[in-house]
Write an enzyme that holds these catalytic residues in place. Sequence first.
Site, PDB file in Angstrom:
ATOM      1  N   TYR A  96       0.840  -1.208   0.000  1.00 60.02           N
ATOM      2  CA  TYR A  96       0.000   0.000   0.000  1.00 60.02           C
ATOM      3  C   TYR A  96       0.870   1.250   0.000  1.00 60.02           C
ATOM      4  O   TYR A  96       0.757   2.107  -0.871  1.00 60.02           O
ATOM      5  CB  TYR A  96      -0.912  -0.019   1.219  1.00 60.02           C
ATOM      6  N   ARG A 153     -10.312  -2.838  10.110  1.00 55.65           N
ATOM      7  CA  ARG A 153      -9.871  -1.552  10.671  1.00 55.65           C
ATOM      8  C   ARG A 153     -10.510  -1.345  12.039  1.00 55.65           C
ATOM      9  O   ARG A 153     -11.552  -1.911  12.365  1.00 55.65           O
ATOM     10  CB  ARG A 153     -10.216  -0.416   9.706  1.00 55.65           C
TER      11      ARG A 153
HETATM   12  N1  UDP Z   1      -6.302  -1.931  16.048  1.00 51.42           N
HETATM   13  C1  UDP Z   1      -6.691  -2.505  17.257  1.00 51.42           C
HETATM   14  N2  UDP Z   1      -7.655  -3.474  17.220  1.00 51.42           N
HETATM   15  C2  UDP Z   1      -8.282  -3.873  16.064  1.00 51.42           C
HETATM   16  C3  UDP Z   1      -7.891  -3.257  14.859  1.00 51.42           C
HETATM   17  C4  UDP Z   1      -6.890  -2.300  14.874  1.00 51.42           C
HETATM   18  O1  UDP Z   1      -6.173  -2.183  18.337  1.00 51.42           O
HETATM   19  O2  UDP Z   1      -9.162  -4.763  16.135  1.00 51.42           O
HETATM   20  C5  UDP Z   1      -5.265  -0.867  16.082  1.00 51.42           C
HETATM   21  C6  UDP Z   1      -4.128  -1.075  15.092  1.00 51.42           C
HETATM   22  O3  UDP Z   1      -3.103  -1.868  15.673  1.00 51.42           O
HETATM   23  C7  UDP Z   1      -3.688   0.350  14.829  1.00 51.42           C
HETATM   24  C8  UDP Z   1      -4.971   1.172  14.992  1.00 51.42           C
HETATM   25  O4  UDP Z   1      -5.886   0.341  15.687  1.00 51.42           O
HETATM   26  O5  UDP Z   1      -2.750   0.773  15.795  1.00 51.42           O
HETATM   27  C9  UDP Z   1      -5.581   1.586  13.674  1.00 51.42           C
HETATM   28  O6  UDP Z   1      -5.653   0.460  12.862  1.00 51.42           O
HETATM   29  P1  UDP Z   1      -6.447   0.418  11.492  1.00 51.42           P
HETATM   30  O7  UDP Z   1      -6.321  -0.981  10.970  1.00 51.42           O
HETATM   31  O8  UDP Z   1      -7.808   0.971  11.657  1.00 51.42           O
HETATM   32  O9  UDP Z   1      -5.700   1.434  10.508  1.00 51.42           O
HETATM   33  P2  UDP Z   1      -4.218   1.962  10.338  1.00 51.42           P
HETATM   34  O10 UDP Z   1      -4.250   3.333  10.884  1.00 51.42           O
HETATM   35  O11 UDP Z   1      -3.243   1.081  11.100  1.00 51.42           O
HETATM   36  O12 UDP Z   1      -3.992   1.900   8.882  1.00 51.42           O
END
Ligand code: UDP
Length: 311
Positions: free
Chosen positions: A145, A186
């Site tokens: 990505y 997400r």
């Molecule tokens: N995250 C979490 N639990 C979940 C999914 C994501 O704690 O079930 C955390 C993930 O590790 C990251 C943040 O939430 O630090 C945002 O993750 P996301 O996948 O939404 O998007 P990113 O900003 O990482 O692209």
Amino acid sequence: MRILVTGGAGFVPSHLCERLLSEGHEVVAIDNFVTGHRRNIAAFAQHPRFSFIEADVTRELPVPGKLDRIYHMASPASPIDYVELPFETLYAGSDATRLGLDRARADGARFLLASTSEVYGDPAIHPQVESYWGNVNPIGVRSVYDEAKRYGEALTMAYHRYHGVATRIVRIFNTYGPRMRPNDGRVMPAFCSQALRGEPLTVFGDGLQTRSFCYVSDLVDGIDRLMESNLTEPCNVGNPHEMTMLQLAEYINRFTGNTAGIIHKPLPKDDPTRRKPDISRASAELGWAPRVSFEDGVSRTVDYFRALGEV
Ligand code: UDP
């Protein structure tokens, strides 16, 4: 104007289509449903100024007639997608960007690339300002990505500089709202779905990593303003309201009345530690600021997942 939105059946692009229709434009959306969904365009599918083409934009742009604007929004956009759809993700940022730019050049259309805060990687500068070059692992699991979007930005600037194409680049930060896939992995759909099922929320790592969440209508407002501005440099659009994932989990549990608490799961590889947009440029050049409060945004998003009934 006659406007093409790639990935039109996706979360953010479907809201963009609706906004452009409400402004009186003719909108053509194109999607292959690799991560988009027909239900996202159901509300305006019959609109007289809307048309839909099912196609893979990494291979072709089979859109008849001359276009005035091209929003290249198509791409998988969740860390789980990057692992499951690595080539779709790479080609959406690279090949599809090239096809869109070629079409913009041929039609004399203006082209906007949906880029990302991921170009900053795990940032060493906080908050992230557009002049920061980033800290990206070029071979990590997220690189399909991050690097595709970085290549897309380079390609967009090259078409601008060498072919004189009118281009715009928006760097989108974490966005949430109705039409996210409940199971896209997400954090916002994950926490909302888990809370509505009465399950503990899965906090990755210690939960002290931060994100800053922008409600989708604010993002789409910024994207529309950027397209109609004269700004050819990249522009951050996001909400600087920063919080830890622990704070987010506590808020969602309190808001939904979920008493199941949280559980910790391993932190995914290369998960950025902190993320928050510096939006001085969007403010100065576009007169843009986010308007929807976190409380209102979460309320509308939870309502959506509850109504969807797939949670
Ligand atoms: N995250 C979490 N639990 C979940 C999914 C994501 O704690 O079930 C955390 C993930 O590790 C990251 C943040 O939430 O630090 C945002 O993750 P996301 O996948 O939404 O998007 P990113 O900003 O990482 O692209």
